[in-house]
Design a protein around this motif. Sequence first.
Motif, mmCIF file in Angstrom:
data_model
loop_
_atom_site.group_PDB
_atom_site.id
_atom_site.type_symbol
_atom_site.label_atom_id
_atom_site.label_comp_id
_atom_site.label_asym_id
_atom_site.label_seq_id
_atom_site.Cartn_x
_atom_site.Cartn_y
_atom_site.Cartn_z
ATOM 1 N N VAL A 116 8.700 0.561 32.277
ATOM 2 C CA VAL A 116 9.679 0.881 33.009
ATOM 3 C C VAL A 116 10.830 0.443 33.880
ATOM 4 O O VAL A 116 12.185 0.067 33.842
ATOM 5 N N ALA A 117 11.135 0.570 35.391
ATOM 6 C CA ALA A 117 10.991 -0.298 36.071
ATOM 7 C C ALA A 117 11.702 -1.070 36.217
ATOM 8 O O ALA A 117 12.331 -1.586 36.198
ATOM 9 N N GLU A 118 10.548 -2.381 35.817
ATOM 10 C CA GLU A 118 10.717 -3.461 35.544
ATOM 11 C C GLU A 118 11.130 -3.266 34.248
ATOM 12 O O GLU A 118 12.588 -4.825 34.305
ATOM 13 N N LEU A 119 11.031 -2.876 33.402
ATOM 14 C CA LEU A 119 12.269 -3.044 31.662
ATOM 15 C C LEU A 119 13.921 -3.087 32.668
ATOM 16 O O LEU A 119 14.820 -3.738 31.543
ATOM 17 N N GLU A 125 11.984 -0.681 45.728
ATOM 18 C CA GLU A 125 11.098 -0.324 46.545
ATOM 19 C C GLU A 125 10.106 0.911 45.846
ATOM 20 O O GLU A 125 9.863 0.782 44.697
ATOM 21 N N GLU A 126 9.138 1.041 46.238
ATOM 22 C CA GLU A 126 7.577 2.347 44.898
ATOM 23 C C GLU A 126 8.076 3.476 45.820
ATOM 24 O O GLU A 126 7.408 4.700 45.076
ATOM 25 N N LYS A 127 8.866 4.191 45.811
ATOM 26 C CA LYS A 127 9.370 5.728 46.311
ATOM 27 C C LYS A 127 10.619 5.134 46.311
ATOM 28 O O LYS A 127 11.458 5.058 47.274
ATOM 29 N N LEU A 308 13.773 5.110 37.513
ATOM 30 C CA LEU A 308 15.530 4.336 37.345
ATOM 31 C C LEU A 308 16.047 4.614 39.044
ATOM 32 O O LEU A 308 17.114 3.781 39.163
ATOM 33 N N GLY A 309 15.783 5.466 40.053
ATOM 34 C CA GLY A 309 15.589 5.067 41.416
ATOM 35 C C GLY A 309 15.974 4.725 41.966
ATOM 36 O O GLY A 309 17.018 3.323 42.178
ATOM 37 N N VAL A 310 13.843 3.483 41.572
ATOM 38 C CA VAL A 310 14.006 2.591 42.361
ATOM 39 C C VAL A 310 14.890 0.934 42.093
ATOM 40 O O VAL A 310 14.505 0.082 42.300
ATOM 41 N N ARG A 348 2.916 0.592 39.808
ATOM 42 C CA ARG A 348 3.614 -0.292 39.056
ATOM 43 C C ARG A 348 2.317 -1.165 37.248
ATOM 44 O O ARG A 348 3.349 -1.772 36.652
ATOM 45 N N ASN A 349 1.176 -1.109 37.973
ATOM 46 C CA ASN A 349 0.369 -1.635 36.571
ATOM 47 C C ASN A 349 0.220 -0.488 35.630
ATOM 48 O O ASN A 349 -0.266 -1.368 34.573
#
Length: 388
Positions: A116-119, A125-127, A308-310, A348-349
């Motif tokens: 979703v972050a890539e979308l 960041e990762e956190k 959403l946050g990252v 992320r994978n």
Amino acid sequence: MKISDIRLTIVGIPRTTGFVSKHGIVEVLTDEGLTGVGEMSDFSHLPHYSLDTRDLEQNLRELLVGKNPLNMMPIAKELLANFPESLYLYEKGSVVRSGVDMALHDLCAKYMGQSVAELLGGRHEEKIKVCYPIFRHRFMEEVEENLEVVRMQYQKGFDVFRLYVGKNVDADEAFLDRVEQEFGSKVQIKSLDFSNLLDWKESLRVIKRLSRFNFQLIESPAKANDFEGLYQLRVRVDQPVSEHIWSFRQQYEIIKRDALDIFNISPVFLGGITGARKAAAAAEVAGKGCLIGTTQELSIGTAAMAHLGVSLNNLTLVSDPTGPELYAGDVVNQRVQYEKGYLLVPDRNKAGLGIDLDYDLLEKYRVPDLCWANVSVHQLQDRTKTAN
């Protein structure tokens, strides 16, 4: 790809305090075999009324079945028309829209083979740094109980805390004094959270009384939608002032008056990730920072907030999503993870939200409906196990 069905399952998950919060787990099914999962988080809030679960499920079917889930913006517009804003933080329509919108993001990201972050445009960041909530003191005896919460959570890696204040200021002061004596600079208080319980003048008196302690910001220090009161308090205090954003009309009025420093953005109060992104973008245009707020979600909702946050450019302060740490159970195979006071974004994978339903747990915590029966208003407001 077309939406073929909607499933809504209501679960009751006990908090560590004993209070049972009810959540709606949304599944959006498609004709291509993919399913998106979302969460209507923590329905157990005031106002003290509930929704008919089966009626809601059927309404969502009529609105969504046959639509292309990739058309998220038109769907969001139609959901808003049927479950409109009401200028209130805990209005139920926003919770409903949020659960569906979350499931659509999960589904569309799975379809595209990305998280979703890539979308949403990618990760900074990762956190994200988060804080642990300390719930409102009603009695002086609760000071020691809350100190023990700080001790336990500090051992687990949480070193920033958010304190709900305003009901028993003597106890609030005693708690802050004890935390300072015992932990010094090892523990930080992110905010004094008034939750719109006091008017701005009363909040200002409390802030002045507690100003000898170190805290990063002040949250919700005026009655709901008192935009002028927020401004009057903001120009009288040294700390930044934050408020939950629960409608775009409210955000417009706040920006117009320059009444806030930090916008508290949470999908559940804005109808989902779609609404939260719009609110964060409006804050960025106004030159304001954001934090990710919470209603204490389960892992599905918390994962959505992590993604959403990252992805935000203006996430500038410690955020609030620690819901899974407050519950004795969940409905997923693996809960979201926390490490040294940070919420980790799912791998992320793994496509979508990166969270999988556990159908055995879903059945274990299933409840018939969203009714609160004999639960008192006091319990719904403060999440206590028993009324006092």
